[in-house]
Structures are given as C-alpha cells and as structure tokens.
Design an enzyme around this catalytic site. Structure first.
Site, short mmCIF file in Angstrom:
data_model
loop_
_atom_site.label_atom_id
_atom_site.label_comp_id
_atom_site.label_asym_id
_atom_site.label_seq_id
_atom_site.Cartn_x
_atom_site.Cartn_y
_atom_site.Cartn_z
N GLY A 1 -79.72 -5.10 -68.25
CA GLY A 1 -81.08 -5.19 -67.73
C GLY A 1 -82.12 -4.87 -68.78
O GLY A 1 -81.91 -5.00 -69.98
N ASP B 1 -70.71 -5.95 -65.33
CA ASP B 1 -70.43 -5.04 -64.22
C ASP B 1 -68.94 -5.09 -63.85
O ASP B 1 -68.29 -4.06 -63.68
CB ASP B 1 -71.28 -5.38 -63.00
CG ASP B 1 -72.75 -5.11 -63.22
OD1 ASP B 1 -73.08 -4.02 -63.71
OD2 ASP B 1 -73.57 -5.97 -62.89
N LYS C 1 -73.15 -5.96 -58.76
CA LYS C 1 -72.96 -4.53 -59.00
C LYS C 1 -72.20 -3.88 -57.85
O LYS C 1 -71.27 -3.10 -58.07
CB LYS C 1 -74.31 -3.84 -59.19
CG LYS C 1 -74.90 -4.02 -60.57
CD LYS C 1 -76.17 -3.24 -60.71
CE LYS C 1 -76.64 -3.19 -62.17
NZ LYS C 1 -76.60 -4.47 -62.86
N LYS D 1 -72.00 1.36 -67.67
CA LYS D 1 -72.37 -0.03 -67.96
C LYS D 1 -73.87 -0.11 -68.17
O LYS D 1 -74.66 0.31 -67.34
CB LYS D 1 -71.92 -0.95 -66.81
CG LYS D 1 -72.22 -2.43 -67.09
CD LYS D 1 -73.57 -2.84 -66.57
CE LYS D 1 -73.93 -4.28 -66.93
NZ LYS D 1 -75.18 -4.72 -66.27
#
Length: 260
Positions: free
Chosen positions: A11, A159, A214, A8
C-alpha cells in the site's frame, strides 16, 4: 527463541518515503521483542511503471492479472527496486536485512493461476533457510515474486504469500494496511472476525476490493496453523500505529484479529 512474526508490507507505505522511515523505526523496535520476517508487495509501483511503459494493467477481485510479457517489469519492481530499498533502509535502522524472493531455499512453491496469467498460487515449501537466517539475527525481506515447478517466474499476491510464510515458520501474521484494520460500514474498526462471519461481511460489501484478499489470506493462515491458531496472532492492522503493532507483537489485542 519465540516464534517469528511475519509482517506484510504494502500500500501507500511503500510509496511514501517518510511513512516507510516511520515504519522501519517501528520494525526496529519490534525486532527487539521477537524474530521478524518481512514480506512485501508493490502493486502501486508496478501499476505506475506499466502505465509509463504503455501497458494496460487490470485487477480482478483485488488481484492483478499479469500477462507473461509483464513479468520482467514486475520482477524489476518487486525483487529489484522495492526489495533493495527496504533492505537499505533496514540497514540504516540497525537491522541485518537479507533480500530474497519466495523461491529462495524452496520457502514458497507456486502453482500457476492460468486464469490470471503469470500469477502464482503460493504453497508451503521449506522453512529451513529462513530459520537459519533468523537464528543468526538476520532479517529476511521477501518480495512477492515466485517461481513455478517449471521455472516460470510468477507474480504472487503478497498477502497470500505472507500467509504461507507464516505457515512455513509456524509464526504469527500481521497484514499491514493504510487504515486501522478492517472497518464496518460506519468506518469503525471491527475488533474480531471469525471464519463464520467472513462470508457475510464480503457478500454485503463491508469487506471489499483488496481487503477481501487480506481477509482471505488471514483466514487461510488461521486454517493452516490449526490446531495452534488459538495461540497465534493473526491480524490486519494499520502500519502507522506503532503502539498497535507493538501490542500485536506481544500477543495483545489490536487491529482486526482473525479467529477460526
């Protein structure tokens, strides 16, 4: 064929062209070790465009509230801009990317989280399409855009979506982040987090904001993959550490590993 590794992306790496080039170089190396599937979000880009267009955007417990009116913007950013960019870069790195959304091939089904607006709660669907692509050496690149049973497009936390894809494919999972993994109050890496430890780490503020999602996704993947979870790699790791990602791809310790 070895089990797939689901990675994944999200960010800062998705907003920094040099960082993204660095990560795709690492992905190219990992693809030589085992089959890969990429799942990406794009919250920073969505936030930026919403603000430019005069829309308010808020998060609750690390997850974005998405009014239905925002979905055309979310879809354009996730399934359009970011997905096509990732596929273009992957192609330059000698990979064979196929850009997809979560509903492609009924891979991930979604229930509507009405408390957050047009937001999807991902559920496992069919792994057939992804398996067919992997067997032909393609690299599936999934944006975190889902669809409800009634056809409503939904924003899905990437996530959580990646955790479901890992379940569908019985694969390993790495959730990439901007730091080395999940850190303690002193900023030191936590090597292993168990299901028993997680609630306290969240309640005492060690794990907070987006990292809560997460950890939740990693625990969810571990629970979904029982009884095989003990043999799986489920980890939160930094995108910038190619050596750590290589170790994880080989089943070796790195980042923060999640155990049940």
């Amino acid at each position: 064929m070895s089990s797939p590794l689901i990675i994944k992306l999200g960010g800062r790496v998705l907003t920094d062209s040099l960082a993204l080039q660095q990560l795709l170089t690492t992905v190219q190396r990992l693809a030589a070790l085992r089959p890969l599937v990429l799942v990406h979000g794009g919250g920073d880009q969505v936030q930026s465009l919403l603000q430019q267009l005069g829309h308010d955007s808020v998060k609750v417990e690390g997850q974005r509230v998405t009014p239905a009116a925002h979905i055309p913007i979310v879809a354009g950013v996730l399934a359009g801009d970011i997905n096509s960019q990732l596929c273009a870069l992957a192609l330059q790195h000698g990979l064979q990317p196929v850009g997809l959304t979560l509903q492609a091939g009924d891979t991930v089904r979604c229930e509507v989280d009405t408390s957050r607006g047009a937001v999807g709660i991902p559920q496992p669907g069919s792994g057939k399409l992804l398996q067919l692509l992997i067997e032909q050496n393609y690299l599936p690149v999934l944006s975190s855009l889902g669809v409800s049973a009634s056809g409503e497009r939904l924003n899905v936390n990437a996530d959580l979506a990646a955790a479901v894809v890992a379940q569908v494919l019985h694969g390993d999972l790495i959730l990439l982040t901007d730091v080395a993994g999940i850190l303690d109050h002193a900023g030191l890496l936590i090597d292993i987090i168990t299901a028993e430890q997680a609630p306290e780490l969240i309640s005492n503020g060690t794990v907070r904001d987006g990292m809560v999602v997460k950890l939740t996704a990693a625990l969810q993947a571990a629970q979904m993959l029982l009884p095989t979870a003990a043999r799986r790699t489920i980890a939160v790791a930094g995108w910038h550490d190619a050596n750590a990602l290589t170790r994880l791809a080989r089943g070796e310790p790195a980042g923060t590993r999640i155990h049940v």
